[in-house]
Design an enzyme around this catalytic site. Structure first.
Site, short mmCIF file in Angstrom:
data_model
loop_
_atom_site.label_atom_id
_atom_site.label_comp_id
_atom_site.label_asym_id
_atom_site.label_seq_id
_atom_site.Cartn_x
_atom_site.Cartn_y
_atom_site.Cartn_z
N SER A 185 38.44 38.46 35.26
CA SER A 185 39.43 38.27 36.32
C SER A 185 38.91 37.51 37.53
CB SER A 185 39.97 39.62 36.76
OG SER A 185 38.92 40.43 37.25
N HIS A 213 43.88 41.16 31.68
CA HIS A 213 44.34 39.88 32.21
C HIS A 213 44.74 38.90 31.11
CE1 HIS A 213 43.72 40.26 36.55
NE2 HIS A 213 42.75 41.10 36.22
N LYS A 243 50.03 44.39 34.66
CA LYS A 243 49.80 43.02 35.13
C LYS A 243 50.93 42.11 34.61
CE LYS A 243 45.17 43.80 36.52
NZ LYS A 243 43.98 44.46 36.01
C1 LIG Z 1 43.36 45.75 36.31
C2 LIG Z 1 42.39 46.06 35.25
C3 LIG Z 1 42.30 47.35 34.73
C4 LIG Z 1 43.11 48.49 35.28
O1 LIG Z 1 44.44 48.41 34.94
P1 LIG Z 1 45.53 49.25 35.74
O2 LIG Z 1 46.66 49.36 34.82
O3 LIG Z 1 45.84 48.48 36.98
O4 LIG Z 1 44.93 50.59 36.06
C5 LIG Z 1 41.42 47.57 33.69
N1 LIG Z 1 40.64 46.58 33.21
C6 LIG Z 1 40.70 45.34 33.70
C7 LIG Z 1 39.82 44.27 33.12
C8 LIG Z 1 41.56 45.03 34.74
O5 LIG Z 1 41.62 43.80 35.23
#
Ligand SMILES: *Cc1c(COP(=O)(O)O)cnc(C)c1O
Length: 396
Positions: A185, A213, A243
């Site tokens: 990310s 992502h 996301k």
């Molecule tokens: C955002 C993210 C998470 C967490 O996801 P949420 O649903 O927001 O708790 C886990 N792993 C990665 C790689 C992320 O970017």
């Protein structure tokens, strides 16, 4: 109140504030769309993970309202008591189809999904090889499992092979896992999953891809594992529903046996209340939209490429991204923060990301274009970038 706690809090908060590292949070006054309102001012939003614009989609809002009317606002219990609604089962079936696996299990967030799944599969007799740039929830999940954690240099297949060989031949561990983000990310680069699978086969590694992502973004929307056609090779495909999917929740997709095991051994499934029906209905609607048409996906990539090209032409360093994530690497920490602050004053909301989240001297303003941005918004953002970049001497 405890005097010791109070002293601890005051001292540590002061230290953070003195170093300029205390993060002040700006509440958004309305939806997290392509333009957001903060302190009454409209800003072009380049900071959300709402890649496809689904977080504010009218059809999904309606689905959430209808399901809320049918089921209520809460699931009422944890999944294993009587919090499993028929809509949870329907969601998990859809997730498995979406990911091309036998089965899937949902959790309340992506973060707790990593805490849940890693620690249900791995234990203190095992070892986990983990890419050094993996997400915080992976790091915490690995720690919680009690397994020996072995850091692997970022995307370095030689290092992975050497460490996989050492771990498997040492005789110290029962199982060895390799875990990686599907899309990283901070830089927007994609994991080398074909390389990973080759090494995993050689040493019988368990493979775990966190595609938070990637889902909705890579593989025509189906994610990074699909992008490489490796659905049959990756053991655990983890993802988030918060996301590109636009709602909230997390999941793991894999074999029926894996999911059966997670249903009896992953603690947030057993001990934390299930997702509410409204969120599930909206999520299912989002998955249907992503599966039915690549229109939003295509728009996201078009916008991502447009922004990248524009920033690059202006002379900014946009790093090594292979996805719509567009870092603008400024360098020095204070300058990066000042850059982001000036962007906001001029009308662009793009957060600065500095050490320790990224390496020292690699401070960046990270841009997350979405399918919901118009060309006009991106042109306006580029004009503001040019103005602030010249003003602060980042470009000439
Ligand atoms: C955002 C993210 C998470 C967490 O996801 P949420 O649903 O927001 O708790 C886990 N792993 C990665 C790689 C992320 O970017």
């Amino acid at each position: 109140m405890s005097k010791i706690l109070d002293a601890f809090l005051q001292e540590n908060l002061k230290e953070l504030r003195d170093q300029g590292l205390y993060n002040e949070i700006d509440p958004i006054e309305g939806p997290n769309g392509p333009v957001i309102k903060i302190k009454g001012k409209d800003l072009i939003n380049l900071s959300s993970n709402n890649y496809l614009g689904l977080a504010t989609d009218e059809d999904l809002k309606k689905l959430a309202i209808d399901a809320t009317n049918k089921y209520g606002v809460g699931a009422g219990a944890v999944r294993t008591i009587n919090g499993t609604l028929d809509i949870h089962v329907a969601l998990e079936k859809k997730l498995a189809e979406f990911k091309g696996t036998e089965a899937a299990i949902s959790y309340q967030s992506g973060f707790n999904c990593n805490m849940a799944a890693i620690s249900a599969v791995m234990n203190k007799k095992d070892a986990i090889l983990s890419d050094e740039l993996n997400h915080a929830s992976i790091i915490d999940g690995c720690r919680l499992s009690g397994a020996k954690v072995i850091r692997v240099n970022h995307q370095d297949m030689d290092d992975l092979r050497a460490k996989a060989k050492e771990a498997t031949e040492s005789g110290l561990y029962e199982k060895v896992m390799y875990i990686t983000d599907g899309v990283f990310s901070m830089d927007g680069n994609i994991a080398n999953l074909p390389g990973v699978v080759e090494i995993a086969k050689e040493f019988d590694l368990i493979t775990y891809v966190d595609d938070a992502h990637g889902s909705g973004v890579t593989g025509k929307g189906k994610g990074t594992v699909k992008h490489f056609g490796l659905e049959k090779e990756i053991d655990l495909q983890m993802g988030t529903l918060s996301k590109a999917i636009g709602v909230v929740g997390g999941y793991v997709a894999g074999t029926q046996a894996l999911i059966d095991w997670l249903k009896v051994r992953s603690r947030p499934f057993l001990f934390s209340t299930a997702l509410p029906a409204g969120d599930i209905a909206a999520t299912m609607g989002a998955l249907d939209k992503i599966s039915a048409s690549t229109e939003l996906h295509d728009k996201l990539w078009e916008n991502g490429n447009y922004l990248k090209e524009g920033l690059s032409k202006l002379g900014f360093d946009i790093g090594v991204s292979e996805t719509p994530i567009t870092p603008c690497i400024i360098g020095e920490e204070k300058l990066t923060q000042q850059f982001s602050k000036r962007l906001a004053e001029e009308g662009v909301y793009a957060k600065s990301i500095v050490f320790p989240t990224v390496a020292k001297g690699k401070g960046r303003v990270r841009n997350m274009p979405t399918a919901a941005h118009t060309k006009q918004m991106l042109d306006d953002a580029l004009a503001i970038y040019e103005k602030v970049g010249k003003e602060l001497g980042v470009i000439s």
